[in-house]
Design an enzyme around this catalytic site. Structure first.
Site, PDB file in Angstrom:
ATOM      1  N   ASP A  34       0.787  -1.231   0.000  1.00  0.00           N
ATOM      2  CA  ASP A  34       0.000   0.000   0.000  1.00  0.00           C
ATOM      3  C   ASP A  34       0.822   1.286   0.000  1.00  0.00           C
ATOM      4  OD1 ASP A  34      -2.654  -1.028  -0.053  1.00  0.00           O
ATOM      5  OD2 ASP A  34      -2.336  -1.746   1.993  1.00  0.00           O
TER       6      ASP A  34
ATOM      7  N   ASP B 204      -7.050  -3.545  -5.977  1.00  0.00           N
ATOM      8  CA  ASP B 204      -6.653  -2.266  -5.371  1.00  0.00           C
ATOM      9  C   ASP B 204      -5.201  -1.898  -5.703  1.00  0.00           C
ATOM     10  OD1 ASP B 204      -8.344  -4.084  -3.996  1.00  0.00           O
ATOM     11  OD2 ASP B 204      -8.386  -2.848  -2.212  1.00  0.00           O
TER      12      ASP B 204
END
Ligand code: GLY
Length: 437
Positions: free
Chosen positions: A135, A200
């Site tokens: 992330d 994502d």
């Protein structure tokens, strides 16, 4: 501010359906058709964006007041009483609050917000060596990326380049992808996978394109392109809907499972996942001009906006197939237990989609440009109406209500979410910069 725990119970609030579609269409009609009125409407649209940024400035200051000891716990959502909940620095969402501060400080020319943006951004610097999740793109590009864009401070650029290096440690050349999570335990309770890739992850590639442009080293870009091509091939279905999680065997590089973590069922389409895909492939097209990425972004966008299950106000349900026959959650998923009637909407998916459609509208032919832009504007206006926008001084300082973090985990069900606000602000800014200047 309280620190967030992993799972907390849902409130089971019901959703108030959007009511302002007709008003919006009447409002936009002259803007889209007559040049005389369009000037007036253009001014009222500028005022609309400005007033929403003013609202954002006041809400962000409310959050800052609740974190008066400075950047410790990073704002993420609220508890059931509307109290602000934060997360530790390593959480995937920590870049969004500084990013929202930067965008709002810049638009409002607000030096108080700018000082806060600097403090909350710089607090994240140690993450440049963080390699435990995929992330870093979210965490660092939304914070330091905005910081560098607005200040040109070379120290911020160095942080971003080191962060890109750290992200690349998760790339496996045999698989051709960046590993998203370290492991993924199936909701079916029968397997744990060691090389999961989630849709994502497309969002983290922007940091890598940036690093190649700034350093001249094509390694970062090569990794981003490889990851995007594998995602396009393995994660996107033939009708352009998407799987949330694709699990690879890191030795053979073969796909061993296609499942969901945050969606309703393995074969359903999780709305935020589809939104990440539209945004991610649009960004990949911007960075590469590879038409395959444009085709994928447009295919995913068309699937989203033409879906029979997309409500008329264009704010999607949390999953396009929630509760539909033929879609079954895994036995350990809370998706059945947490299911509500009516099915909850997810304002975060809508905000990400609006921002993505505005960018995509710049890369397609005239007819599609108008279609993507108008749907983005409809989403932005609906989110800015009373059903979704918080009353001033409420909602823990967050801007939008009615988001869904993860129904299968029973976490953040019908709550504000810091990333919904970030992409809502980005959509407002893109609308202003690309269509109202
Ligand atoms: N990247 C995690 C999420 O969208 O919830």
């Amino acid at each position: 501010m309280l620190m967030i725990s992993c799972n907390y119970p849902s409130k089971g609030r019901t959703f108030l359906a959007g009511k302002n579609l007709l008003g919006l269409l009447l409002f936009l009609a002259p803007f889209l058709s007559s040049s005389q009125t369009s000037l007036r409407s253009q001014q009222s649209e500028k005022d609309f964006v400005k007033s929403n940024f003013q609202f954002a400035g006041a809400q962000l200051k409310k959050t800052l007041a609740e974190t008066e000891n400075g950047p410790k716990s990073f704002p993420r959502t609220t508890d059931r009483n509307g109290k602000l909940l934060g997360s530790s620095m390593e959480d995937w969402t920590t870049g969004f609050f500084p990013g929202s501060l930067w965008m709002t400080a810049d638009f409002n020319k607000d030096t108080t917000l700018e000082s806060a943006a600097i403090a909350w951004t710089e607090k994240l610097e140690p993450l440049k060596f963080y390699t435990k999740n995929h992330d870093l793109g979210f965490m660092m590009y939304c914070s330091f990326g905005n910081a560098y864009r607005l200040t040109n401070n070379k120290a911020y650029k160095e942080v971003l380049i080191q962060s890109a290096k750290s992200l690349c440690t998760r790339y496996n050349p045999a698989v051709g992808c960046i590993k998203s999570w370290n492991t993924f335990r199936s909701w079916h309770g029968n397997a744990t996978y060691n090389f999961p890739v989630i849709i994502d992850n497309m969002m983290n590639l922007e940091l890598l394109f940036f690093a190649s442009k700034e350093t001249g080293d094509t390694m970062y870009r090569h990794i981003a392109v490889s990851h995007a091509l594998h995602t396009m091939q393995n994660q996107i279905r033939s009708d352009y809907s998407s799987y949330h999680v694709v699990c690879y065997d890191s030795l053979s590089s073969k796909v061993v499972a296609r499942e969901t973590a945050q969606g309703y069922a393995d074969n359903s389409t999780w709305s935020r996942g589809q939104a990440w895909g539209i945004y991610g492939f649009t960004m990949c097209y911007r960075e590469t001009k590879d038409k395959r990425f444009l085709k994928t972004a447009a295919g995913m966008a068309d699937w989203y906006i033409n879906n029979k299950n997309l409500p008329t106000d264009k704010i999607s349900y949390w999953d396009f197939n929630a509760g539909e026959p033929g879609y079954t959650p895994g036995i350990n998923s809370k998706a059945l237990k947490t299911q509500t009637n009516p099915i909850l909407r997810d304002a975060s998916a809508a905000a990400i989609t609006a921002s993505a459609l505005l960018e995509l509208s710049r890369y397609v032919n005239d007819k599609k440009t108008g279609e993507y832009r108008n749907i983005a504007l409809q989403i932005i206006h609906t989110l800015s109406g009373p059903d979704y926008k918080a009353a001033p001084g409420t909602n823990g300082g967050f801007l939008l209500k009615h988001c869904v973090g993860s129904i299968p985990h029973g976490a953040e069900v019908d709550e504000p979410l810091v990333y919904a606000d970030y992409y809502y602000l980005e959509a407002l800014k893109r609308y202003h910069d690309w269509y109202l200047k």
